[in-house]
Motif scaffolding. Sequence first.
Motif, PDB file in Angstrom:
ATOM      1  N   ILE A   5      -8.765 -46.273 -71.157  1.00  0.00           N
ATOM      2  CA  ILE A   5      -7.447 -45.647 -71.150  1.00  0.00           C
ATOM      3  C   ILE A   5      -6.518 -46.632 -70.455  1.00  0.00           C
ATOM      4  CG2 ILE A   5      -6.037 -43.764 -70.248  1.00  0.00           C
ATOM      5  CD1 ILE A   5      -8.570 -42.021 -70.321  1.00  0.00           C
ATOM      6  N   ALA A   6      -5.364 -46.865 -71.042  1.00  0.00           N
ATOM      7  CA  ALA A   6      -4.361 -47.740 -70.433  1.00  0.00           C
ATOM      8  C   ALA A   6      -3.123 -46.906 -70.129  1.00  0.00           C
ATOM      9  CB  ALA A   6      -4.001 -48.883 -71.369  1.00  0.00           C
ATOM     10  N   VAL A   7      -2.524 -47.176 -68.986  1.00  0.00           N
ATOM     11  CA  VAL A   7      -1.306 -46.472 -68.579  1.00  0.00           C
ATOM     12  C   VAL A   7      -0.214 -47.513 -68.402  1.00  0.00           C
ATOM     13  CG1 VAL A   7      -0.244 -44.973 -66.859  1.00  0.00           C
ATOM     14  CG2 VAL A   7      -2.663 -44.706 -67.415  1.00  0.00           C
ATOM     15  N   ILE A   8       0.941 -47.244 -68.996  1.00  0.00           N
ATOM     16  CA  ILE A   8       2.076 -48.164 -68.919  1.00  0.00           C
ATOM     17  C   ILE A   8       3.260 -47.396 -68.361  1.00  0.00           C
ATOM     18  CG2 ILE A   8       3.627 -49.665 -70.211  1.00  0.00           C
ATOM     19  CD1 ILE A   8       1.449 -49.749 -72.417  1.00  0.00           C
ATOM     20  N   GLY A   9       3.899 -47.966 -67.348  1.00  0.00           N
ATOM     21  CA  GLY A   9       5.087 -47.323 -66.805  1.00  0.00           C
ATOM     22  C   GLY A   9       5.421 -47.831 -65.422  1.00  0.00           C
ATOM     23  N   SER A  10       6.269 -47.088 -64.755  1.00  0.00           N
ATOM     24  CA  SER A  10       6.704 -47.465 -63.405  1.00  0.00           C
ATOM     25  C   SER A  10       5.510 -47.387 -62.454  1.00  0.00           C
ATOM     26  CB  SER A  10       7.808 -46.525 -62.926  1.00  0.00           C
ATOM     27  OG  SER A  10       7.278 -45.224 -62.740  1.00  0.00           O
ATOM     28  N   PRO A  11       5.576 -48.124 -61.354  1.00  0.00           N
ATOM     29  CA  PRO A  11       4.494 -48.049 -60.369  1.00  0.00           C
ATOM     30  C   PRO A  11       4.241 -46.619 -59.889  1.00  0.00           C
ATOM     31  CG  PRO A  11       5.890 -49.930 -59.896  1.00  0.00           C
ATOM     32  CD  PRO A  11       6.561 -49.154 -61.003  1.00  0.00           C
ATOM     33  N   GLU A  12       5.284 -45.819 -59.777  1.00  0.00           N
ATOM     34  CA  GLU A  12       5.120 -44.429 -59.360  1.00  0.00           C
ATOM     35  C   GLU A  12       4.323 -43.632 -60.389  1.00  0.00           C
ATOM     36  OE1 GLU A  12       8.174 -45.926 -59.596  1.00  0.00           O
ATOM     37  OE2 GLU A  12       8.526 -46.304 -57.478  1.00  0.00           O
ATOM     38  N   PHE A  13       4.530 -43.921 -61.673  1.00  0.00           N
ATOM     39  CA  PHE A  13       3.838 -43.218 -62.749  1.00  0.00           C
ATOM     40  C   PHE A  13       2.372 -43.641 -62.822  1.00  0.00           C
ATOM     41  CE2 PHE A  13       2.688 -42.854 -67.326  1.00  0.00           C
ATOM     42  CZ  PHE A  13       2.849 -41.490 -67.482  1.00  0.00           C
ATOM     43  N   THR A  14       2.099 -44.918 -62.661  1.00  0.00           N
ATOM     44  CA  THR A  14       0.733 -45.417 -62.842  1.00  0.00           C
ATOM     45  C   THR A  14      -0.160 -45.185 -61.627  1.00  0.00           C
ATOM     46  OG1 THR A  14       1.312 -47.653 -62.097  1.00  0.00           O
ATOM     47  CG2 THR A  14       1.487 -47.195 -64.467  1.00  0.00           C
ATOM     48  N   THR A  15       0.409 -44.994 -60.440  1.00  0.00           N
ATOM     49  CA  THR A  15      -0.392 -44.872 -59.220  1.00  0.00           C
ATOM     50  C   THR A  15      -1.405 -43.733 -59.285  1.00  0.00           C
ATOM     51  OG1 THR A  15       1.315 -45.868 -57.854  1.00  0.00           O
ATOM     52  CG2 THR A  15      -0.289 -44.489 -56.729  1.00  0.00           C
ATOM     53  N   GLY A  16      -0.991 -42.574 -59.732  1.00  0.00           N
ATOM     54  CA  GLY A  16      -1.916 -41.439 -59.822  1.00  0.00           C
ATOM     55  C   GLY A  16      -3.073 -41.717 -60.766  1.00  0.00           C
ATOM     56  N   PHE A  17      -2.794 -42.400 -61.849  1.00  0.00           N
ATOM     57  CA  PHE A  17      -3.852 -42.742 -62.797  1.00  0.00           C
ATOM     58  C   PHE A  17      -4.822 -43.753 -62.193  1.00  0.00           C
ATOM     59  CE2 PHE A  17      -0.459 -41.143 -65.500  1.00  0.00           C
ATOM     60  CZ  PHE A  17      -1.158 -40.292 -66.342  1.00  0.00           C
ATOM     61  N   ARG A  18      -4.277 -44.717 -61.439  1.00  0.00           N
ATOM     62  CA  ARG A  18      -5.151 -45.679 -60.752  1.00  0.00           C
ATOM     63  C   ARG A  18      -6.085 -44.960 -59.779  1.00  0.00           C
ATOM     64  NH1 ARG A  18      -3.839 -51.093 -61.237  1.00  0.00           N
ATOM     65  NH2 ARG A  18      -1.694 -51.512 -61.799  1.00  0.00           N
ATOM     66  N   LEU A  19      -5.535 -44.008 -59.036  1.00  0.00           N
ATOM     67  CA  LEU A  19      -6.344 -43.257 -58.080  1.00  0.00           C
ATOM     68  C   LEU A  19      -7.414 -42.425 -58.780  1.00  0.00           C
ATOM     69  CD1 LEU A  19      -3.548 -42.116 -55.605  1.00  0.00           C
ATOM     70  CD2 LEU A  19      -5.304 -43.868 -55.213  1.00  0.00           C
ATOM     71  N   ALA A  20      -7.150 -42.044 -60.016  1.00  0.00           N
ATOM     72  CA  ALA A  20      -8.123 -41.266 -60.795  1.00  0.00           C
ATOM     73  C   ALA A  20      -9.157 -42.155 -61.473  1.00  0.00           C
ATOM     74  CB  ALA A  20      -7.398 -40.430 -61.838  1.00  0.00           C
TER      75      ALA A  20
END
Length: 108
Positions: A5-20
């Motif tokens: 899964i790849a997430v693209i967006g602002s650092p605020e948007f991607t942070t939660g996905f990184r933590l998951a």
Amino acid sequence: MSQEIAVIGSPEFTTGFRLAGVRVCENVPDDRKDEQLDDAVEDVLADDDVGIIVMHDDDMPHLSRGTRKAVETSVEPTLVTLGGGAGSGGLRGQIKRAIGIDLMEDED
């Protein structure tokens, strides 16, 4: 079959996905979206390991016409947008496009 899964967006948007545990994240600062978002999306589209791309719905207007068409018509990886006007109808359409059937057909 692609597994990432790849997430693209602002650092605020991607942070939660990184933590998951999402490993493929492309950070594009809000003030640089018009210059950098197309490149980030094209890089992820070219990655054979990516099966799903997650973006915020509000970022879609920042894509060029060609990149937007490429990502919206791509079956693999499949684009899933969150927030904004995506709503359940948008997600339903994205799932239908990805797997080829409507899982929630109306029962008459």
